[in-house]
Write an enzyme that holds these catalytic residues in place. Structure first.
Site, mmCIF file in Angstrom:
data_model
loop_
_atom_site.group_PDB
_atom_site.id
_atom_site.type_symbol
_atom_site.label_atom_id
_atom_site.label_comp_id
_atom_site.label_asym_id
_atom_site.label_seq_id
_atom_site.Cartn_x
_atom_site.Cartn_y
_atom_site.Cartn_z
ATOM 1 N N HIS A 149 0.815 -1.221 0.000
ATOM 2 C CA HIS A 149 0.000 0.000 0.000
ATOM 3 C C HIS A 149 0.848 1.271 0.000
ATOM 4 O O HIS A 149 0.337 2.358 -0.274
ATOM 5 C CB HIS A 149 -0.981 0.007 1.178
ATOM 6 C CG HIS A 149 -0.382 0.243 2.524
ATOM 7 N ND1 HIS A 149 -0.134 -0.770 3.422
ATOM 8 C CD2 HIS A 149 0.018 1.379 3.144
ATOM 9 C CE1 HIS A 149 0.380 -0.267 4.527
ATOM 10 N NE2 HIS A 149 0.493 1.039 4.383
ATOM 11 N N ASP A 179 0.087 -7.649 1.329
ATOM 12 C CA ASP A 179 0.468 -6.244 1.496
ATOM 13 C C ASP A 179 1.977 -6.081 1.585
ATOM 14 O O ASP A 179 2.490 -5.319 2.407
ATOM 15 C CB ASP A 179 -0.205 -5.623 2.726
ATOM 16 C CG ASP A 179 -0.085 -4.099 2.733
ATOM 17 O OD1 ASP A 179 0.053 -3.515 1.640
ATOM 18 O OD2 ASP A 179 -0.096 -3.501 3.827
ATOM 19 N N SER A 256 4.621 2.392 8.057
ATOM 20 C CA SER A 256 4.302 1.275 7.176
ATOM 21 C C SER A 256 5.499 0.881 6.327
ATOM 22 O O SER A 256 6.114 1.723 5.670
ATOM 23 C CB SER A 256 3.142 1.635 6.249
ATOM 24 O OG SER A 256 1.941 1.756 6.971
#
Length: 523
Positions: A149, A179, A256
């Site tokens: 992402h 992901d 992230s």
């Protein structure tokens, strides 16, 4: 002559008066200031305590030194990932087109996307978005692991090193299911971090999270492993694997793709999301374990993509609450809750209610472990399952297909009915409209839940409006009348096991018996 000398003395005396007076005044002022300052100095606080000696806090100092060494070792392998990407439509209404439509409705066509009058409307230019995240270098030749992402839709990727070098990077491959993504910087002899084994983690173990939260580059936070094998909270796709590491090491937006490392500086997870009512860290961060990360990354580097193995079944955990219904002496394994028609699982003879306890000779502790184990297999691979079926052990070989190769949409129709207050659930048959609204598969049969009585057995079991009951006590039901009859026939004091379809997947739920709490039918 004498007169001249006298005049000279007089003149000299007059000329010295002013300097002498000036010196006297300065001296008096300095003396006053010194005298004035003396009480102030006397009033200043002087500490009487001394610092603790090293022997008293040696353990803490040693811990600090160890953490400093660890942070200094890992930080050079961390990168700040800056991404330029094409803007994507926002379902919630944040896209430029949605904003344009809003202003068009409110003010007419003469207003642009931000409410300013531009005169004649100009053709809209494609928008771009800028985002940032984190990554960790895993090899000296520039391979970097981050989240899918973070780089999804990227047109330009750049990474900033801890030594302030900015390097262009390209996306090698990405996998939306896990992901995870791999990018590569064109460089050599880069600092990098070694892999660790997430299967050896234990709750309470010290871990550090590295990344760039809110754009504050190269931040490190310390915490512990709060829990292991957490399920995936995403409800959009039941095929997404879980097994997440939960940690209280602070993880915020921007973290992230950064690594979660153990005390040895080994990467044991990739930070991916947090759960918080505010959107910022509130004590619950989650990382993808390396048991998923490492094989996925290796495939992305080798092939540029990942193809996951697929059996075509729905699974859930065997719990202490439902194990007795499957003749299991312990709450281990993954129970089959759904078998797709003509899927690999169906062709192999798997049945709803089967409990898978082994894959290729390895014990299966829960549904998440089975999902990871099968998902890492290549399509075409035959896996050998050990299944408990009605208390008997059965060997079932299954040849896997590629995930995503099947369409699961469909429609169906039925009649109407109601449940009984004993269980606290109101039921109806699946109408064509309801079937379409739920996006249920074409072969789905059962009764849709319309109402759940608060505090009832159904409520305590987690049933909700829109769930579909497809089995009662291991027996299929076709409509609400079947469900009502099956639940009514259960003796008082006994629990009921229902198989419930919801959001594309099925789970077994136990309805604990309760005393009758009302008269009549319905809720």
């Amino acid at each position: 002559m004498k007169s001249r000398i006298q005049n000279w003395k007089t003149t000299l005396g007059r000329n010295l008066v002013a300097p002498i007076l000036a010196i006297a005044m300065v001296g008096s002022i300095v003396t006053y200031d010194l005298v004035k300052a003396m009480p102030a100095r006397a009033a200043m606080a002087s500490p009487t305590q001394t610092p603790l000696d090293n022997n008293s806090v040696g353990a803490l100092l040693s811990l600090d030194q160890a953490m400093e060494t660890l942070a200094a070792r890992v930080t050079p392998a961390i990168v700040n990932v800056t991404v330029t990407s094409r803007a994507k439509a926002n379902i919630a209404g944040g896209d430029a087109d949605d904003m344009q439509q809003f202003f068009d409705r409110q003010f007419g066509q003469q207003f642009g996307p931000f409410g300013h009058s531009f005169g004649q409307m100009q053709p809209r230019q494609p928008r771009v978005e800028h985002g940032l995240g984190s990554g960790v270098i895993i090899s000296p030749d520039g391979y970097i692991v981050t989240n899918n992402h973070v780089v999804d839709g990227a047109t330009d990727v750049r990474v900033t090193m801890s030594d302030r070098r900015i390097l262009p990077a390209k996306v090698v491959g990405a996998d939306s299911l896990t992901d995870l993504a791999v990018i590569k910087a064109d460089a050599h002899n880069l600092p990098n971090a070694p892999w660790g084994d997430s299967t050896k983690l234990h709750p309470g173990q010290t871990v550090l999270a590295f990344g760039n939260p809110f754009g504050f580059r190269f931040t490190v936070t310390r915490g512990i492993v709060s829990a292991l094998n957490r399920p995936n909270p995403a409800s959009d796709d039941a095929r997404k694997p879980g097994e997440f590491i939960q940690t209280d090491a602070a993880i915020n937006p921007g973290n992230s793709g950064g690594p979660l490392v153990n005390a040895r500086g080994e990467v044991v997870g990739i930070n991916t999301f947090l759960i918080s009512p505010s959107g910022s860290f509130s004590g619950m961060g989650f990382a993808i374990p390396t048991q998923i990360v490492r094989p996925t990354v290796e495939k992305l580097i080798q092939f540029g993509k990942v193809t996951h193995g697929y059996m075509g079944i729905g699974i859930s955990d065997v719990t202490p609450d439902n194990s007795k219904f499957f003749h299991m002496t312990s709450a281990v394994g993954a129970v089959v809750t759904q078998v797709e028609a003509d899927s690999p699982g169906a062709k192999a003879g798997l049945k709803v209610g089967d409990v898978i306890t082994q894959v290729d000779g390895h014990e299966v502790s829960d549904a998440g472990e089975l999902q990871v184990e099968v998902g890492e297999k290549n399509p075409g691979t035959t896996v050998h399952l050990r299944v408990m079926r009605d208390g008997k052990s059965v060997a079932v070989p299954v040849t896997l297909e590629a995930m995503g190769s099947r369409d699961r949409s469909g429609k169906e129709s039925a009649d109407a009915g109601q449940g009984k207050p004993r269980w606290g659930v109101g039921l109806a048959d699946l109408s064509p409209e309801m079937h379409q609204q739920l996006r249920a598969p074409s072969d789905l049969r059962g009764a849709v839940i319309q109402r759940v009585l608060p505090g009832s057995p159904a409520d305590n079991a987690g049933l909700q409006s829109g769930d579909v009951i497809v089995e009662v006590d291991r027996k299929p039901v076709q409509n609400s009348a079947d469900v009502q009859k099956a639940l009514s026939s259960i003796p008082k004091g006994q629990d009921a096991l229902v198989l419930v379809w919801s959001n594309g997947g099925s789970t077994f739920r136990v309805l604990h018996s309760a005393q009758e709490n009302g008269e009549g039918s319905g809720l």
